[in-house]
Design a protein around this motif. Structure first.
Motif, mmCIF file in Angstrom:
data_model
loop_
_atom_site.group_PDB
_atom_site.id
_atom_site.type_symbol
_atom_site.label_atom_id
_atom_site.label_comp_id
_atom_site.label_asym_id
_atom_site.label_seq_id
_atom_site.Cartn_x
_atom_site.Cartn_y
_atom_site.Cartn_z
ATOM 1 N N ARG A 1 32.845 34.182 37.795
ATOM 2 C CA ARG A 1 34.129 33.874 37.146
ATOM 3 C C ARG A 1 34.670 32.529 37.642
ATOM 4 O O ARG A 1 35.097 31.690 36.844
ATOM 5 C CB ARG A 1 35.138 34.977 37.438
ATOM 6 N N LYS B 1 28.421 40.127 41.162
ATOM 7 C CA LYS B 1 29.527 41.079 41.307
ATOM 8 C C LYS B 1 30.456 40.766 42.485
ATOM 9 O O LYS B 1 30.979 41.660 43.112
ATOM 10 C CB LYS B 1 28.995 42.515 41.440
ATOM 11 N N HIS C 1 34.487 39.859 29.264
ATOM 12 C CA HIS C 1 35.562 39.955 30.260
ATOM 13 C C HIS C 1 36.282 38.607 30.433
ATOM 14 O O HIS C 1 37.472 38.562 30.751
ATOM 15 C CB HIS C 1 34.971 40.440 31.589
ATOM 16 N N LEU C 2 35.559 37.511 30.206
ATOM 17 C CA LEU C 2 36.137 36.174 30.350
ATOM 18 C C LEU C 2 36.731 35.646 29.045
ATOM 19 O O LEU C 2 37.106 34.479 28.964
ATOM 20 C CB LEU C 2 35.078 35.189 30.869
ATOM 21 N N TYR D 1 32.458 29.647 36.197
ATOM 22 C CA TYR D 1 32.657 29.461 34.759
ATOM 23 C C TYR D 1 34.033 28.870 34.466
ATOM 24 O O TYR D 1 34.178 28.059 33.563
ATOM 25 C CB TYR D 1 32.498 30.797 34.047
ATOM 26 N N GLN D 2 35.044 29.279 35.200
ATOM 27 C CA GLN D 2 36.386 28.729 34.985
ATOM 28 C C GLN D 2 36.417 27.247 35.329
ATOM 29 O O GLN D 2 37.018 26.448 34.605
ATOM 30 C CB GLN D 2 37.439 29.483 35.796
ATOM 31 N N GLY E 1 32.715 37.815 42.192
ATOM 32 C CA GLY E 1 33.737 36.891 41.725
ATOM 33 C C GLY E 1 33.305 35.443 41.596
ATOM 34 O O GLY E 1 34.052 34.626 41.056
ATOM 35 N N PHE F 1 30.052 40.411 30.957
ATOM 36 C CA PHE F 1 30.675 39.368 31.767
ATOM 37 C C PHE F 1 31.411 38.371 30.866
ATOM 38 O O PHE F 1 32.583 38.048 31.099
ATOM 39 C CB PHE F 1 29.610 38.664 32.612
ATOM 40 N N HIS F 2 30.731 37.901 29.826
ATOM 41 C CA HIS F 2 31.344 36.938 28.920
ATOM 42 C C HIS F 2 32.545 37.541 28.181
ATOM 43 O O HIS F 2 33.578 36.889 28.029
ATOM 44 C CB HIS F 2 30.304 36.399 27.935
#
Length: 186
Positions: free
Chosen positions: A100, A95, A142-143, A103-104, A97, A139-140
């Motif tokens: 994200r 939680k 959201h991405l 993964y990016q 960041g 989470f996924h």
């Protein structure tokens, strides 16, 4: 302000990466693995992944706080443009960041290789409990991942049955004459 860096993993990172993973094996159903692999086995898994795909770590102030990697979706040539992704953060680092960001970075490297489809296989509780919540699927989502399949009661751990969901994200254009995927270069 914290210094956060994403970089390629090395085998020297394996003890810390395994430490992060061990928590999830021993205390959660985020992985369906029952026992923590040995360091030697874990290094072998890393070596295998690194033959073709990125294996990344994220560091905060010089300490590894998470890792992510890609692997073959099915392992047949027709699926070369698809990858299954894996991500784990230190259980105290969630939680903030970093997931994200990690993964990016992984998706960017995969896209540069020519990968088009990303898949995530996620343990999913019918009812949230102390071992598994719906956070990973959320989470996924959201991405930009979308649910593409649910397998009911397919994983058994800690004396309970859990579902598994597959989520998908398309990151490239599908062509009639698709160029070959290029192995990741470290």
């Amino acid at each position: 302000m914290a210094d956060i860096t994403v970089r390629n993993a090395t085998l020297a990172d394996a003890p810390r990466i395994l430490e992060i993973y061990a928590y999830y094996v021993e205390h959660t159903v985020i992985t369906f693995e029952y026992t923590v692999p040995s360091l030697e086995e874990f290094e072998g898994r890393m070596r295998h992944t690194m033959e073709k795909y990125p294996y990344l770590v994220i560091e905060k102030d010089g300490r590894i706080e998470g890792y992510a990697y890609a692997g073959a979706f099915v392992g047949r040539a027709a699926y070369d443009w698809a990858c299954e992704l894996t991500i784990y953060l230190d259980h105290n680092a969630q939680k903030c960041g970093m997931g994200r960001m990690l993964y990016q970075a992984l998706a960017d490297r995969l896209k540069a290789m020519g990968i088009l489809n990303l898949y995530a296989c996620i343990g999913y509780p019918q009812v949230e409990d102390e071992y598994l919540t719906r956070n990973s699927a959320q989470f996924h989502e959201h991405l930009g991942f979308a649910l593409c399949g649910t397998f009911r009661n397919c994983g058994y751990k800690f004396g309970r049955w859990y579902d598994m969901v597959w989520m998908e994200k398309i990151i490239g254009e599908h062509k009639a004459d698709q160029p070959a995927v290029q192995p990741y270069r470290y």
